[in-house]
Design a protein around this motif. Structure first.
Motif, PDB file in Angstrom:
ATOM      1  N   SER A   6       0.682  -1.049   0.007  1.00  0.00           N
ATOM      2  CA  SER A   6      -0.233   0.074   0.088  1.00  0.00           C
ATOM      3  C   SER A   6       1.095   1.035  -0.361  1.00  0.00           C
ATOM      4  O   SER A   6       1.504   1.018   1.073  1.00  0.00           O
ATOM      5  CB  SER A   6      -0.906   0.140   1.149  1.00  0.00           C
ATOM      6  OG  SER A   6      -1.490   1.120   1.341  1.00  0.00           O
ATOM      7  N   ARG A  36      -3.092   5.097  -2.771  1.00  0.00           N
ATOM      8  CA  ARG A  36      -3.771   6.900  -2.137  1.00  0.00           C
ATOM      9  C   ARG A  36      -3.106   7.933  -2.069  1.00  0.00           C
ATOM     10  O   ARG A  36      -1.558   7.680  -2.865  1.00  0.00           O
ATOM     11  CB  ARG A  36      -3.691   6.278  -0.594  1.00  0.00           C
ATOM     12  CG  ARG A  36      -4.556   5.247  -0.247  1.00  0.00           C
ATOM     13  CD  ARG A  36      -4.148   4.747   2.110  1.00  0.00           C
ATOM     14  NE  ARG A  36      -5.175   3.735   2.474  1.00  0.00           N
ATOM     15  CZ  ARG A  36      -4.522   2.786   2.303  1.00  0.00           C
ATOM     16  NH1 ARG A  36      -3.801   2.352   2.021  1.00  0.00           N
ATOM     17  NH2 ARG A  36      -5.682   1.909   3.081  1.00  0.00           N
ATOM     18  N   THR A  70      -4.981  11.829   6.243  1.00  0.00           N
ATOM     19  CA  THR A  70      -5.186  11.313   7.565  1.00  0.00           C
ATOM     20  C   THR A  70      -4.421  10.513   8.443  1.00  0.00           C
ATOM     21  O   THR A  70      -3.839  10.019   7.666  1.00  0.00           O
ATOM     22  CB  THR A  70      -6.824  10.552   7.499  1.00  0.00           C
ATOM     23  OG1 THR A  70      -6.316   9.484   7.213  1.00  0.00           O
ATOM     24  CG2 THR A  70      -8.053  11.580   7.190  1.00  0.00           C
ATOM     25  N   VAL A  71      -4.609  10.568   9.836  1.00  0.00           N
ATOM     26  CA  VAL A  71      -3.865   9.682  10.537  1.00  0.00           C
ATOM     27  C   VAL A  71      -3.821   7.818  10.037  1.00  0.00           C
ATOM     28  O   VAL A  71      -2.755   7.929   9.597  1.00  0.00           O
ATOM     29  CB  VAL A  71      -4.236   9.912  11.915  1.00  0.00           C
ATOM     30  CG1 VAL A  71      -3.211   8.692  12.607  1.00  0.00           C
ATOM     31  CG2 VAL A  71      -3.403  11.584  12.319  1.00  0.00           C
ATOM     32  N   ASP A  72      -5.599   7.924   9.550  1.00  0.00           N
ATOM     33  CA  ASP A  72      -5.658   6.605   9.463  1.00  0.00           C
ATOM     34  C   ASP A  72      -4.786   6.127   7.969  1.00  0.00           C
ATOM     35  O   ASP A  72      -4.204   5.247   8.629  1.00  0.00           O
ATOM     36  CB  ASP A  72      -7.126   6.190   9.658  1.00  0.00           C
ATOM     37  CG  ASP A  72      -7.788   5.762  10.758  1.00  0.00           C
ATOM     38  OD1 ASP A  72      -6.733   6.281  11.718  1.00  0.00           O
ATOM     39  OD2 ASP A  72      -8.436   6.515  11.065  1.00  0.00           O
ATOM     40  N   ALA A  73      -4.712   7.027   7.041  1.00  0.00           N
ATOM     41  CA  ALA A  73      -3.897   7.148   5.380  1.00  0.00           C
ATOM     42  C   ALA A  73      -2.836   6.603   5.737  1.00  0.00           C
ATOM     43  O   ALA A  73      -2.317   5.786   4.680  1.00  0.00           O
ATOM     44  CB  ALA A  73      -4.460   8.048   4.580  1.00  0.00           C
ATOM     45  N   LYS A  75      -1.619   5.331   8.667  1.00  0.00           N
ATOM     46  CA  LYS A  75      -1.333   4.122   9.017  1.00  0.00           C
ATOM     47  C   LYS A  75      -1.457   2.426   8.678  1.00  0.00           C
ATOM     48  O   LYS A  75      -0.946   2.343   8.522  1.00  0.00           O
ATOM     49  CB  LYS A  75      -2.035   4.155  10.789  1.00  0.00           C
ATOM     50  CG  LYS A  75      -1.791   4.701  11.797  1.00  0.00           C
ATOM     51  CD  LYS A  75      -3.350   4.578  12.765  1.00  0.00           C
ATOM     52  CE  LYS A  75      -2.379   5.464  14.231  1.00  0.00           C
ATOM     53  NZ  LYS A  75      -3.710   4.830  15.326  1.00  0.00           N
ATOM     54  N   GLU A  76      -2.298   2.774   7.326  1.00  0.00           N
ATOM     55  CA  GLU A  76      -2.800   2.360   6.328  1.00  0.00           C
ATOM     56  C   GLU A  76      -2.041   1.610   5.484  1.00  0.00           C
ATOM     57  O   GLU A  76      -1.965   0.865   4.761  1.00  0.00           O
ATOM     58  CB  GLU A  76      -3.794   1.752   6.081  1.00  0.00           C
ATOM     59  CG  GLU A  76      -5.209   2.520   7.094  1.00  0.00           C
ATOM     60  CD  GLU A  76      -6.629   2.554   6.722  1.00  0.00           C
ATOM     61  OE1 GLU A  76      -6.522   2.816   5.365  1.00  0.00           O
ATOM     62  OE2 GLU A  76      -7.156   2.970   7.719  1.00  0.00           O
ATOM     63  N   SER A  77      -1.051   2.387   5.276  1.00  0.00           N
ATOM     64  CA  SER A  77       0.269   2.259   4.390  1.00  0.00           C
ATOM     65  C   SER A  77       1.105   1.633   4.765  1.00  0.00           C
ATOM     66  O   SER A  77       2.195   2.258   5.803  1.00  0.00           O
ATOM     67  CB  SER A  77       0.322   3.996   3.552  1.00  0.00           C
ATOM     68  OG  SER A  77      -1.028   4.174   3.178  1.00  0.00           O
ATOM     69  N   CYS A  80       4.875   5.659   2.008  1.00  0.00           N
ATOM     70  CA  CYS A  80       4.503   7.199   2.157  1.00  0.00           C
ATOM     71  C   CYS A  80       5.810   8.250   2.043  1.00  0.00           C
ATOM     72  O   CYS A  80       6.448   7.864   2.540  1.00  0.00           O
ATOM     73  CB  CYS A  80       4.250   7.774   3.780  1.00  0.00           C
ATOM     74  SG  CYS A  80       3.480   9.020   3.824  1.00  0.00           S
ATOM     75  N   LYS A  95       6.905   2.636   9.447  1.00  0.00           N
ATOM     76  CA  LYS A  95       6.799   2.727   7.450  1.00  0.00           C
ATOM     77  C   LYS A  95       7.420   2.838   7.161  1.00  0.00           C
ATOM     78  O   LYS A  95       8.752   3.760   7.578  1.00  0.00           O
ATOM     79  CB  LYS A  95       5.694   3.723   7.847  1.00  0.00           C
ATOM     80  CG  LYS A  95       4.602   3.484   8.923  1.00  0.00           C
ATOM     81  CD  LYS A  95       3.407   2.863   8.009  1.00  0.00           C
ATOM     82  CE  LYS A  95       2.157   2.400   8.613  1.00  0.00           C
ATOM     83  NZ  LYS A  95       1.314   0.961   7.932  1.00  0.00           N
TER      84      LYS A  95
END
Length: 135
Positions: A6, A36, A70-73, A75-77, A80, A95
């Motif tokens: 991701s 994303r 967002t923090v979630d974006a 966290k889910e990747s 970055c 990450k």
């Protein structure tokens, strides 16, 4: 990293660089990578010169909408990639973070955006190699 990596692309307005990068990655990797994009201060719409430059290579980003980071974006990747957003991207252990220094296409003509588009494609192809995902 999961079986399907991701990637999150972040720039200030999520209207040019990050939108083009996300579109290139989606175009080249298909469903083999979760893609994303977001911005620390999202614009109202995607840069028309970026839309035109991408259309020239057969990629339509005209329906894309800038999104808030967002923090979630993050966290889910797994990866970055920031593009001029400074320290606004939250950092989490484990990450992978990359910072791509690229000119901002904001306020530029399509002629000026084409080299940015092409450099983003080059970097996305390199990222795919790093992720061991065929283009």
């Amino acid at each position: 990293m999961a079986d399907k990596p991701s990637v999150l692309f972040v720039c200030v307005h999520n209207a040019g660089r990050s939108q083009m990068a996300a579109a290139w990655l989606t175009h080249l990797a298909g469903h083999r990578v979760e893609v994303r994009s977001a911005g620390s201060d999202p614009g109202a719409n995607v840069n028309p010169a970026a839309v035109q430059a991408m259309a020239e290579v057969g990629i339509d980003i005209s329906a894309e909408v800038p999104k808030m980071l967002t923090v979630d974006a993050v966290k889910e990747s797994d990866v970055c990639i920031t593009m001029g957003c400074g320290d606004t991207c939250p950092v989490f252990p484990g990450k992978r973070y990359l910072d791509w220094t690229l000119d901002d296409p904001a306020g530029r003509s399509v002629e000026d955006v084409r080299p940015i588009r092409d450099e983003i494609e080059r970097r996305v192809r390199g990222l795919l190699d790093d992720l061991d995902v065929p283009a």
